[in-house]
Design a protein around this motif. Sequence first.
Motif, short mmCIF file in Angstrom:
data_model
loop_
_atom_site.label_atom_id
_atom_site.label_comp_id
_atom_site.label_asym_id
_atom_site.label_seq_id
_atom_site.Cartn_x
_atom_site.Cartn_y
_atom_site.Cartn_z
N LYS A 101 0.81 -1.22 0.00
CA LYS A 101 0.00 0.00 0.00
C LYS A 101 0.84 1.27 0.00
CE LYS A 101 -4.18 -2.03 1.93
NZ LYS A 101 -5.12 -2.11 3.06
N ASP A 102 1.97 1.25 0.75
CA ASP A 102 2.73 2.50 0.84
C ASP A 102 3.55 2.81 -0.40
OD1 ASP A 102 5.04 0.95 1.03
OD2 ASP A 102 5.35 1.31 3.16
N LYS A 103 3.46 1.96 -1.41
CA LYS A 103 4.06 2.28 -2.71
C LYS A 103 3.08 3.04 -3.62
CE LYS A 103 8.25 0.53 -2.50
NZ LYS A 103 9.48 1.32 -2.74
N GLY A 104 1.87 3.27 -3.12
CA GLY A 104 0.91 4.09 -3.84
C GLY A 104 0.17 3.39 -4.96
N VAL A 105 0.33 2.08 -5.07
CA VAL A 105 -0.28 1.37 -6.19
C VAL A 105 -1.81 1.40 -6.12
CG1 VAL A 105 -0.16 -0.89 -5.07
CG2 VAL A 105 -0.16 -0.74 -7.57
N PHE A 106 -2.37 1.44 -4.91
CA PHE A 106 -3.83 1.49 -4.79
C PHE A 106 -4.36 2.85 -5.26
CE2 PHE A 106 -2.74 -2.10 -2.27
CZ PHE A 106 -3.86 -2.93 -2.26
N ASP A 107 -3.62 3.92 -4.96
CA ASP A 107 -3.99 5.24 -5.47
C ASP A 107 -3.97 5.24 -6.99
OD1 ASP A 107 -4.18 6.12 -2.88
OD2 ASP A 107 -2.28 7.23 -2.89
N LEU A 108 -2.97 4.60 -7.56
CA LEU A 108 -2.85 4.58 -9.02
C LEU A 108 -3.99 3.80 -9.66
CD1 LEU A 108 -1.12 5.52 -11.36
CD2 LEU A 108 0.29 3.47 -11.10
N ILE A 109 -4.42 2.73 -9.01
CA ILE A 109 -5.58 1.98 -9.52
C ILE A 109 -6.83 2.85 -9.49
CG2 ILE A 109 -7.12 0.04 -9.03
CD1 ILE A 109 -4.61 -1.50 -8.06
N GLN A 110 -7.00 3.62 -8.41
CA GLN A 110 -8.15 4.52 -8.32
C GLN A 110 -8.10 5.60 -9.41
OE1 GLN A 110 -10.77 4.14 -6.62
NE2 GLN A 110 -10.30 2.98 -4.76
N VAL A 111 -6.91 6.09 -9.72
CA VAL A 111 -6.76 7.07 -10.80
C VAL A 111 -7.10 6.42 -12.13
CG1 VAL A 111 -5.06 8.43 -12.09
CG2 VAL A 111 -5.12 8.55 -9.59
N ALA A 112 -6.66 5.19 -12.32
CA ALA A 112 -7.01 4.47 -13.55
C ALA A 112 -8.53 4.33 -13.69
CB ALA A 112 -6.36 3.09 -13.55
N ASN A 113 -9.21 4.19 -12.56
CA ASN A 113 -10.67 4.12 -12.59
C ASN A 113 -11.28 5.47 -12.97
OD1 ASN A 113 -13.26 2.85 -12.04
ND2 ASN A 113 -13.34 4.11 -10.20
N GLN A 114 -10.73 6.56 -12.43
CA GLN A 114 -11.23 7.90 -12.76
C GLN A 114 -11.04 8.22 -14.24
OE1 GLN A 114 -9.27 10.73 -10.22
NE2 GLN A 114 -9.97 9.78 -8.33
N LEU A 115 -9.92 7.75 -14.81
CA LEU A 115 -9.56 8.11 -16.19
C LEU A 115 -9.64 6.92 -17.13
CD1 LEU A 115 -6.38 10.24 -15.33
CD2 LEU A 115 -8.69 11.08 -15.72
N LYS A 116 -10.51 5.97 -16.82
CA LYS A 116 -10.51 4.71 -17.57
C LYS A 116 -10.87 4.86 -19.04
CE LYS A 116 -15.06 3.54 -15.65
NZ LYS A 116 -15.76 2.59 -14.76
N GLU A 117 -11.46 5.98 -19.41
CA GLU A 117 -11.73 6.21 -20.83
C GLU A 117 -10.49 6.68 -21.57
OE1 GLU A 117 -14.62 5.34 -22.01
OE2 GLU A 117 -15.28 4.84 -19.96
N LYS A 118 -9.42 7.02 -20.81
CA LYS A 118 -8.21 7.58 -21.43
C LYS A 118 -6.96 6.73 -21.24
CE LYS A 118 -9.62 12.42 -20.61
NZ LYS A 118 -9.21 13.70 -19.96
N VAL A 119 -6.96 5.85 -20.22
CA VAL A 119 -5.68 5.23 -19.83
C VAL A 119 -5.77 3.71 -19.76
CG1 VAL A 119 -5.08 7.28 -18.48
CG2 VAL A 119 -6.09 5.29 -17.33
N GLU A 120 -4.57 3.11 -19.80
CA GLU A 120 -4.37 1.71 -19.45
C GLU A 120 -3.24 1.65 -18.42
OE1 GLU A 120 -5.47 -0.67 -23.61
OE2 GLU A 120 -3.37 -0.22 -23.11
N LEU A 121 -3.28 0.68 -17.54
CA LEU A 121 -2.26 0.55 -16.50
C LEU A 121 -1.74 -0.88 -16.46
CD1 LEU A 121 -0.66 1.39 -13.97
CD2 LEU A 121 -2.75 0.97 -12.62
N THR A 122 -0.42 -1.03 -16.53
CA THR A 122 0.23 -2.32 -16.35
C THR A 122 1.01 -2.30 -15.04
OG1 THR A 122 0.44 -2.71 -18.73
CG2 THR A 122 1.89 -3.97 -17.28
N ILE A 123 0.79 -3.31 -14.20
CA ILE A 123 1.45 -3.40 -12.89
C ILE A 123 2.36 -4.62 -12.89
CG2 ILE A 123 1.09 -3.72 -10.42
CD1 ILE A 123 -1.60 -2.29 -10.73
N ILE A 124 3.66 -4.39 -12.73
CA ILE A 124 4.66 -5.46 -12.71
C ILE A 124 5.23 -5.58 -11.30
CG2 ILE A 124 6.87 -6.26 -13.63
CD1 ILE A 124 6.30 -4.70 -16.16
#
Length: 390
Positions: free
Chosen positions: A227-250
């Motif tokens: 959680k403290d790496k901010g990945v959950f925040d990034l997933i929420q941002v991907a949800n807000q901008l899902k019409e514009k973005v794709e996210l790959t998590i490695i």
Amino acid sequence: MKIVAFVGETFDSYNGNYYTKQTSAAFLQDAIGTESVYVCSPVKKVASLPLSYSTEVNESHFYPFPSYSSTKDFAIKSLFQRGYIKSYKLNADKVIAEHSGAYFWIRSPSMGSLLFGIQALNAGEKVLHHMCADSSSTWKDPKYSFSEKVFGFLFSKYLRIKLKKICEHKNTINLCTGDVLETFSAKYSPKNTYQFVDLMAKKPGNIAPTLKRKTLFKMLFLGRIVKDKGVFDLIQVANQLKEKVELTIIGDGADLDEAKQLVDSLSLQETVTFTGLLPNSELSEYYNQTDVVVVPSNNHYEGFPRVIMEGWAFNKPVIVSNTGGVKAFVKHNVNGLIFSPGNMQELSDSVNKLATDEVLYSQLQAEAKKMSVYSSQHYWIDFLKSLIAK
């Protein structure tokens, strides 16, 4: 040249070899050769060969030390486990005497490393002190109780005293990852303090040409899934901008399953992709295909995340939170965008801005390309060797 490294990570012991994920030991093996690097670290035995690892050490070049899972665990064992510190000092003294005249590499804020480094300095040896994270403020983390925060605050003061002792010693070369750690070290040893990144990425031989902007803006996160790496925040941002973005998590980590559950709950299976942990040899494809590398950490211990330079090696702009030492190399609106850690709105605005402003994107990409000179392992190996030669 010979280097004895206490790296701190727990290694898996299997069939005469020791394995773990990426460490500075692997960097040193590449720098001066596997036969010239000896490693000290905690271990645990495993029944089968680990599925993924980036560091491998033969048993003839490895010294097992008593295990600990964290700085907190080390402190508790030191206080309540009889003979724990004594065993560390005895083990350290034995190794140091066996390799007298070598360089001794330590990696703070690992407590085992700090103790090992002090023993080496007391023995008159030369120490390469890699400061890769800042533990002085981790006690502020909201996951800790009040009593844990009090204990953590007091222990952080103790850590600072030990760090000061190591930094200021005439036989220490301080290699600091990030501007915060460099500032601390330079107060005590300005002539022996240097910026340093133990980068594993080789200079890419297959950088893809810049592609025309796709319909969807591709983001890449690479690191531990906690959680403290901010990945959950990034997933929420991907949800807000899902019409514009794709996210790959490695990557993998303790919170991977929870992150996947969040993606499922938001119905983001078409927007967010998890690859799991991948070997370095497979990362080029993902860096080439992404538009931006995002480092959204919201913790109190970051040094300078290596993934930033790995992104620059492929001429990719970065979006990073203002944690730890990122400003050592990242310049806002020049080679990346910097936002306040934990501020999801700023992170969302940064992603949206870069996804929609092609002029800004091109400018940041051009500056990222200029940073590629620092973004290969070869540069930092040469830098380390030049310091040792002096």
